[in-house]
Each structure stands twice: as C-alpha cells, then as structure tokens.
Design a protein around this motif. Structure first.
Motif, short mmCIF file in Angstrom:
data_model
loop_
_atom_site.label_atom_id
_atom_site.label_comp_id
_atom_site.label_asym_id
_atom_site.label_seq_id
_atom_site.Cartn_x
_atom_site.Cartn_y
_atom_site.Cartn_z
N VAL A 23 -57.40 -45.34 -16.98
CA VAL A 23 -56.29 -45.77 -17.66
C VAL A 23 -56.58 -47.19 -18.26
O VAL A 23 -57.38 -47.52 -18.46
CB VAL A 23 -55.25 -46.29 -16.27
N ASN A 24 -55.51 -47.40 -19.26
CA ASN A 24 -55.64 -48.61 -20.05
C ASN A 24 -56.11 -49.88 -19.24
O ASN A 24 -55.05 -50.10 -18.23
CB ASN A 24 -54.52 -48.73 -21.16
N PHE A 25 -56.89 -50.57 -19.66
CA PHE A 25 -57.38 -51.68 -18.91
C PHE A 25 -56.25 -52.94 -18.97
O PHE A 25 -56.42 -53.70 -18.02
CB PHE A 25 -58.74 -52.26 -19.28
N GLU A 26 -56.03 -53.15 -20.19
CA GLU A 26 -55.08 -54.39 -20.59
C GLU A 26 -53.99 -54.53 -19.63
O GLU A 26 -53.94 -55.75 -19.25
CB GLU A 26 -54.62 -54.02 -22.11
N PRO A 27 -53.29 -53.67 -18.89
CA PRO A 27 -51.97 -54.11 -18.03
C PRO A 27 -52.54 -54.82 -16.85
O PRO A 27 -52.02 -55.55 -16.03
CB PRO A 27 -51.40 -52.81 -17.89
N THR A 57 -54.83 -43.18 -26.53
CA THR A 57 -53.57 -43.80 -26.52
C THR A 57 -52.59 -43.08 -25.46
O THR A 57 -51.46 -43.50 -25.42
CB THR A 57 -53.08 -43.28 -28.09
N GLY A 58 -52.86 -42.23 -24.74
CA GLY A 58 -52.04 -41.58 -23.82
C GLY A 58 -52.33 -40.06 -23.43
O GLY A 58 -53.50 -39.48 -23.51
N ARG A 59 -51.41 -39.28 -22.90
CA ARG A 59 -51.35 -37.92 -22.42
C ARG A 59 -50.21 -37.08 -23.19
O ARG A 59 -49.39 -37.49 -23.62
CB ARG A 59 -51.21 -37.80 -21.11
N VAL A 112 -41.99 -41.40 -27.78
CA VAL A 112 -42.46 -42.62 -27.38
C VAL A 112 -43.66 -42.25 -26.57
O VAL A 112 -43.51 -41.37 -25.49
CB VAL A 112 -41.50 -43.31 -26.59
N ILE A 113 -44.82 -42.73 -26.89
CA ILE A 113 -45.95 -42.26 -26.27
C ILE A 113 -46.50 -43.56 -25.53
O ILE A 113 -45.92 -45.00 -25.47
CB ILE A 113 -47.06 -42.02 -27.30
N GLY A 114 -47.68 -43.47 -24.76
CA GLY A 114 -48.23 -44.36 -23.48
C GLY A 114 -48.48 -45.78 -24.46
O GLY A 114 -48.16 -46.86 -23.85
N GLU A 115 -49.35 -45.69 -25.37
CA GLU A 115 -49.85 -46.87 -26.18
C GLU A 115 -48.54 -47.65 -26.55
O GLU A 115 -48.65 -48.82 -26.61
CB GLU A 115 -50.53 -46.17 -27.39
N LEU A 121 -45.61 -42.63 -18.54
CA LEU A 121 -44.56 -42.04 -19.16
C LEU A 121 -43.92 -40.63 -18.28
O LEU A 121 -44.96 -40.04 -18.28
CB LEU A 121 -44.57 -42.00 -20.49
N SER A 122 -42.76 -40.39 -18.25
CA SER A 122 -42.44 -39.07 -17.88
C SER A 122 -41.02 -38.81 -18.67
O SER A 122 -40.31 -39.62 -18.80
CB SER A 122 -42.04 -38.98 -16.37
N ASN A 123 -40.95 -37.41 -18.86
CA ASN A 123 -39.76 -36.86 -19.73
C ASN A 123 -38.65 -36.41 -18.78
O ASN A 123 -37.88 -35.72 -19.09
CB ASN A 123 -40.42 -35.92 -20.51
N ASP A 124 -38.90 -36.70 -17.57
CA ASP A 124 -37.90 -36.39 -16.42
C ASP A 124 -37.89 -37.65 -15.83
O ASP A 124 -38.15 -38.72 -15.66
CB ASP A 124 -38.22 -34.98 -15.81
#
Length: 497
Positions: free
Chosen positions: A248-252, A358-360, A372-375, A482-485
């Motif tokens: 996963v992205n380290f920054e958060p 950048t995401g999935r 909208v994407i994860g990044e 992120l989820s689309n539902d």
C-alpha cells in the motif's frame, strides 16, 4: 564491523553496478525477455491454442493473445491442478501462490523454477543496493523480521501451495537464517492476533535492526510493542535502522510509524505480488521504484481509462510517457500471458524507468462518471492533513447515492490519530484538493450534481475491528482505498464516532 556486514560490502557494490548497467539496457532487455518467453511458450497448451509459432514481436503477440484476468486463465489452471504438464509453461509449477480476489474467490498463481529467482533475487537486490548507496551494512549483523504469512504449505494437484510470503520464507538464504525472526513455529500461527502476541514475545528483547511488512500491520506490531514495554521502538531497538514496506502507499502511514519509532529511519519501498516482483526502490534520493526489466517479466501498459475496453491500446516500455496512468499488464516465465494484475502505475522517470503505484483498476469511484482514483484521494487527504497538523490512521472512500438532484456525495471514512479541530473546515479543504486533481469531479460539484464530500470519523481501531469481523485481520490483507459501491461503507458505519 562483524563478518556478515563486512562481506556484504563488496557484494552490494557488485549488485549495484549490475543494476546501474541494467538501467541503460532496459529496452534491449525487454526485447530479449519477450523472445525468450515466446520460444518456451510455443510448445505449451497455451502456445498451441494461441498459435505462438506465428508470433515474433509484440505487435503479433497483441493480435494473438488478448488481455486476461484470472477468470480467463482458470481453465488452464484447472488443467495444471489435474496433473497435466506443459500447460502455461514447460513442465509443472513448483508452487501455487494462493491469493484471494474480490470476484474470483481463491486464485492459484503458478510459480516455476524459472520465476522463483525473480521473487528472491529482487528482494535481495533491494537491500544490497540500499547498502551500496548508504554504506549501512550493520543491519546484516542483527536481527531481521519479515511479517509474513505461514510457511506451512498444502498440496493442490500435488503442487505445494500457500501464501507468497510463506513460500518465499522457504527460500531465505542460509546466511540470513540465523538473523531471521520470528521462528518457524511462530510464523506458522494462522490467527493474526495470536501470532502478533507471539512475535512480540519473541522479538521484544532482541537486537532488531530491519523490519519488513505492509505498513498497517507494522503499525500494529509497533503499537503492541509499545503497550508491552512502555517505550518507543527506537529505545527498545537502538540499532533499528531500516524499514522495508510494500503493498500500500506508505505516505498515509509514515508520520504515525515514525512517531511510534521515535523518529525517522531509512525506508525501502517494494512492489511485489504473487504474479511477480515488479519494482523496488533503488535510491533514497530519487522518486519512484526501478522497474524490473530483466527478470523474466515482459511488461505492457494500457492507458487506465481503456483497460475495460474491448480493444485497448497496448504499449511496450519504449512507448510510455511520464505522468500517464497505466494499467500494468505482464507476461512472465511462470506462464502468465498478457495478464492484468489489477494495479495502475505512472512513470516518474524514463531514464531510468521508475514508477509509482497509483491504485487498483477495480478500486475507483465513478458512480457519476468522475473516475476518481486512489492516488488522487490519498494526495488530497494528506495535503490537508499536513497543513492542519492532522494525523491519519486509515481511511477509505465510497459513494453515497441518494434520490434527488444534487443530493449524492462521496463519503470518506477516516480513523484519526489526531483529529482536526474543525471537521467541517477540514472536509472542505480535502474536497477542494480533490477538485483540483480531478476535473470530472470538479465539474460534478460545480454543476451541483454532487455535494462536496463528507467525512465520517471512525473510533480508534475501527478499521482493525472491521477487518477482524470479515476474517481478514493481519498478513497481507488491506482495506481498499476506494470502492464503487457501499459494501464496505455499510459495514464501517458500525464503528463511527
């Protein structure tokens, strides 16, 4: 300086020089990998089905082999499980890496004699290049921990099968075995919380110098150590100097991890998956991860917006551009062909070829066409958090679709380590950041089709409780950004403040 760190120095310099040479030959290496893969594949079931005898270059490969996900590969995997040889690759796999998909259920990813070095050597190279750049070899003389899955393997169709991290555990070089923690018995514990307690007990008095795992579970380990000892990690482990992370992205997670440690340490980011070890951080001073261009993997790149099209654009490494969001497609010497791994990346450099994840491809919000994407959500939240002195533990975003024009919005579920003093003002700031990054989202808010985003704060350990409730606490499991539902969102409301 002890023997291991002394011997590591010349080997690290040798590996670093090889990596640097590979930076200049990346395109030629990809051509050679492609030709080698096709030569071997021609005599397989897959090769005959797709007439690979007639394939000589990436253009003819694109014509012969469509992009696939796991479901499209399943019939071939079933043949292998039934005992058939030469299905996707010569012979049979030496392992199946068992992983779970959101739509495919359990997935069995083949690992072959030819592909296992990609997993082992890339992890080794990431550490050695770090040693060569920084001069820090001392961690090789202390204890190292790899927070991984159980190394116990079952057999599926006669093939040893388990989590990738457990499989890799069997291939840790002998010279590191005496350094490695936890022990085999502890690593075999399946229940994460029981395992974590055992890891803490086994390591709390040790000279820990390197810790590796995905960030949320490293944080759980640090929290448990601090609760047990009452000390920051740096006081417990004064020689701890390297944190290896991926998944996963380290920054958060960075600010809270470093606070738990008692200050910053060097970190090495990696990009491994069951399907291959794709990239690793080769410098403490350069952005991005170096793409693994000479390790049995041929890469293709599809503009992310086209990945679900019937005939998407498929680019080779020589065609990519900096700053474009691509879906990552791989063919490799484990027998995966034009396989969509589900991750999206961007190039931050073409000399050498460095990427950021950048995401999935399936983790996005486009309930209203905003895509909208994860990044974008990560950067929007972190920018606001840094400006306001807010610390984030975990978060995820889902659409709230409501009847009536202009009533819908994006709902952000956030667990705060340090919450904002004015939640409404903080939400406005995050929303403004996201509108700057995504023009489609901005148009929808500006046109009153969407309301500005709303933040639902979760109580402490809310995400841990959620993961526990679905049986996915620990290991390599992580909450989608992120989820689309509303499947995840409707469960998370149980832990709102």
């Amino acid at each position: 300086m002890k023997l291991k760190s002394l011997l590591a120095k010349p080997f690290a310099s040798y590996i670093q020089s090889r990596i640097r040479k590979g930076m200049t030959t990346a395109l030629a290496d990809q051509d050679a990998v492609f030709k080698s893969l096709i030569r071997t594949a021609r005599s397989t079931d897959f090769g005959r089905d797709h007439k690979l005898l007639e394939v000589n270059d990436p253009a003819s490969f694109r014509q012969a082999v469509p992009i696939r996900d796991y479901e499209a590969f399943r019939p071939y995997i079933e043949k292998i499980k039934a005992g058939r040889h030469n299905v996707l690759w010569k012979g049979q796999p030496i392992y199946f890496a068992k992983t779970s998909g959101t739509t495919s259920g359990v997935k069995y990813i083949p690992i072959t004699h030819e592909s296992i070095p990609n997993h082992i050597n890339t992890a080794r190279n990431a550490l050695l290049v770090y040693m060569a750049e920084t001069g820090n070899t001392a961690f090789a003389d202390g204890k190292l921990i790899f927070l991984s899955g159980s190394p116990e393997l079952e057999r599926v169709g006669g093939i040893p099968t388990g989590r990738l991290s457990g499989i890799v555990n069997h291939h840790v070089p002998k010279y590191l075995r005496t350094n490695q923690l936890p022990g085999y018995e502890t690593n075999c514990i399946e229940d994460w919380e029981t395992k974590l307690s055992a890891i803490v007990k086994e390591t709390i008095q040790q000279d820990m110098r390197l810790i590796s795992g995905i960030p949320p579970w490293m944080q759980m380990y640090f929290d448990r150590l601090r609760a047990e000892s009452g000390k920051p990690i740096r006081e417990l482990f004064p020689n701890f100097s390297v944190l290896v992370h991926g998944g996963v992205n380290f920054e958060p997670y960075k600010a809270k991890l470093f606070e738990s440690i008692g200050g910053p340490v060097h970190s090495i980011e990696t990009f491994p998956a069951s399907e291959g070890f794709f990239a690793f951080q080769d410098s403490q001073n350069a952005e991005g991860l170096l793409l693994n261009t000479d390790s049995g993997i041929f890469f293709e790149f599809v503009p992310a917006g086209e990945i679900f099209d019937e005939h998407p654009t498929r680019l080779t490494l020589r065609d990519v551009e900096v700053g474009v969001n691509y879906a990552l497609i791989i063919s490799n010497n484990a027998g995966l062909w034009a396989y969509n791994i589900g991750d999206t990346i961007k190039f931050v450099s073409l000399n050498p070829y460095r990427i950021v994840v950048t995401g999935r491809t399936k983790h996005y919000i486009s309930a209203f066409g905003e895509h909208v994407i994860g990044e974008e959500v990560e950067q929007s939240l972190l920018k606001a958090a840094q400006e306001d002195g807010v610390r984030i533990t975990e978060f995820t975003v889902a659409p709230m679709v409501q009847q009536g024009e202009g009533r819908s919005y994006h709902e952000w579920f956030v667990e705060f380590e340090q919450a904002p003093s004015d939640m409404e003002a903080f939400a406005i700031k995050v929303d403004e950041n996201l509108r700057t990054k995504n023009i489609y989202y901005d148009d929808l808010v500006r046109g009153a089709i969407l309301q500005p985003l709303r933040i639902t704060a979760l109580r402490k350990n809310g995400f841990i409780e959620y993961m526990r409730s679905i049986g996915k606490l620990g290991g390599q499991n992580k909450v989608p950004r992120l989820s689309n539902d509303r499947k995840i969102a409707d469960e998370l409301v149980k832990w709102k403040v």
